[in-house]
Design an enzyme around this catalytic site. Structure first.
Site, PDB file in Angstrom:
ATOM      1  CG  ASP A  33      -0.136  -5.104   1.829  1.00 43.85           C
ATOM      2  OD1 ASP A  33      -0.815  -4.551   2.641  1.00 43.85           O
ATOM      3  OD2 ASP A  33       1.039  -5.052   1.864  1.00 43.85           O
ATOM      4  CD  GLN A  50      -2.986  -1.088   2.415  1.00 44.95           C
ATOM      5  OE1 GLN A  50      -2.956  -1.938   3.403  1.00 44.95           O
ATOM      6  NE2 GLN A  50      -3.763  -0.030   2.391  1.00 44.95           N
ATOM      7  CG  HIS A  51       0.529   3.421   2.140  1.00 48.46           C
ATOM      8  ND1 HIS A  51      -0.634   3.689   2.622  1.00 48.46           N
ATOM      9  CD2 HIS A  51       0.818   2.171   3.207  1.00 48.46           C
ATOM     10  CE1 HIS A  51      -0.966   2.988   3.809  1.00 48.46           C
ATOM     11  NE2 HIS A  51      -0.211   2.379   3.945  1.00 48.46           N
TER      12      HIS A  51
END
Length: 476
Positions: A227, A71-72
């Site tokens: 995830d 992520q991110h």
């Protein structure tokens, strides 16, 4: 037999599992490594995905595929769809000052928690946009679209080069800092604030099991997921379940219909992959606490577990606070671990092994307490990750968590969750894939052990009150 594929594009590697869509049996797998570093060109992910697919025998006989990813990460694209600069990953901390600035500029931590459910820290995508605008304005000006790692890989699988075709899902979008999981929509004003007045295109947010199109070869594309959401889908977590992952770090996430709004920043208000919410807390210290202590004692992990189980709960007053790598839940980046309550009667290998195991688990009880403090019901624990292989962890966990603990058979649960989503997208029905699991009832709860741990932890520092905590757990 209909086959579906799930992809787990993590920080370290790309894993592909190909499953029977009906029962979830894993037919074949493949994996490939990613380059190291906190910034990486997305082409590296694409090359690894192709290598992992090849190692898994290809996708020619696969009907659907979904991608789950770290992520991110900030992927910037120009008008032609070309990558503007290497992606900044979740673990790139250069935007820490930008995070603090954004918290203040938006009206404080409570405003962030109320509006988007996430208080910015360095890992969050919005902070990376601010860093880019301030430090590489030419790259910021060239950025026509911003997406996340799983969005970009899904887009590449589609064969499109048009940035208008970028898509994402709620779970991954909820980790950007400019998407509200509660409202189900982007906050363009936050994008503009973070990017100094610029408003790049953002991926269209798909609902659970909404198709992202097809590959050029006609394979159906699922919407994908972050995830942690994919892992929850992979272990069949449902409302009332908290997934406790003991890997390099510790991650606790809970499936719920309750919207968290934690101004401390400890609980990140993410979304799951089914339309619910996935409040999440992450620690810096996970299974390595067990490995480090076992190494110090000069024993392997099996003997370490045997030693721990030979001592009664509470280790006769010996307590380990497992901040071996500092800590972020609570926010103690410079803290170190400690042993408290040492006496002549408890200073031996067995008591130290018990204290280390209990200390690690108590640090995760603390995380669960933060989630419960947001009004979230947690009725059962699903325990996964390398640390869950420890018999001592499995035996001690129910009494400390005060809830029954389910330990699924080991597996690539992020990739399996993506595969399960692919089957859902293909058939319109979320499959109930039966997987092996062992459930351990609570038995005799041991709240006194947790209270002993909290007293020891309080000797290090008082409870955190700031919002400068990286609670994302978005990459692995």
């Amino acid at each position: 037999m209909t086959l579906v594929a799930g992809v787990d594009s993590s920080t370290q590697s790309c894993k592909v599992v190909i499953c029977d869509a009906d029962d979830g049996r894993v037919i074949r797998t493949g994996n490939a490594a990613h380059s190291s570093g906190t910034e990486i060109h997305p082409d590296n992910w694409w090359d690894a995905l192709r290598s992992a697919v090849a190692a898994a025998g290809g996708l020619d006989d696969v009907a659907a595929v979904s991608v789950a990813g770290q992520q991110h990460g900030m992927v910037t694209l120009d008008e032609r769809g070309d990558v503007v600069r290497p992606a900044l990953l979740w673990n790139d901390t250069r935007s820490a000052d930008a995070a603090a600035d954004l918290v203040d500029e938006f009206g404080g931590a409570q405003a962030w928690a109320d509006d988007v459910g996430v208080v910015p820290v360095a890992s969050i995508t919005a902070t990376k946009l601010r860093w880019l605008a301030d430090n590489e304005p030419d790259h910021a000006d060239a950025t026509a679209a911003v997406c996340l790692p799983h969005d970009w890989l899904t887009w590449r699988l589609s064969g499109s080069t048009d940035i208008a075709d970028l898509v994402t899902d709620r779970s991954d979008a909820s980790g950007t800092g400019y998407f509200s999981a509660a409202a189900g929509d982007y906050r363009p004003d936050i994008v503009e604030l973070a990017f100094r007045g610029r408003r790049p295109d953002l991926p269209r947010v798909l609902g659970p099991a909404t198709s992202a199109g097809t590959t050029p070869g006609g394979i159906v594309l699922g919407p994908g997921a972050g995830d942690n959401a994919a892992a929850a889908l992979g272990v069949h977590a449902s409302a009332g379940d908290a997934v406790v992952s003991l890997g390099t770090s510790g991650v606790v996430s809970a499936v719920t219909d309750t919207v968290p709004r934690d101004a401390t920043g400890l609980v990140a208000g993410f979304a799951d992959a089914t339309g619910r919410h996935l409040p999440l807390v992450c620690t810096l210290n996970g299974a390595p606490v067990l490995a480090a202590t076992a190494s110090t004692l000069g024993v392997d992990l099996d003997e370490f577990a045997r030693l721990a189980l030979s001592v009664r709960p509470g280790a006769d007053g010996l307590t380990m606070v497992p901040y071996l790598a500092g800590e972020r839940s609570p926010n103690l980046p410079d803290a170190t671990g400690a042993l408290h309550g040492i006496t002549a009667a408890n200073l031996d290998a067995a008591h130290v092994a018990r204290a280390a195991t209990e200390g690690l688990l108590c640090s995760l009880v603390f995380c669960i307490d933060q989630i419960v403090g947001q009004g979230v019901d947690v009725d059962r624990i699903v325990l996964v990750g390398g640390g869950a292989r420890s018999e001592a962890v499995r035996e001690i966990a129910p009494a400390l968590f005060g809830r029954s603990v389910v330990v699924p058979d080991p597996g690539e649960y992020v990739a399996l969750g993506a595969a399960r989503q692919a089957a859902w997208t293909l058939t319109g029905s979320l499959p109930e894939w039966e997987r092996g699991r062992a459930e351990r009832p609570v038995g005799a709860a041991t709240p006194a052990v947790y209270e002993q741990y909290l007293r020891a932890a309080d000797l290090i520092v008082a409870r955190p009150t700031t919002s400068s905590i990286d609670t994302t757990g978005g990459g692995r």
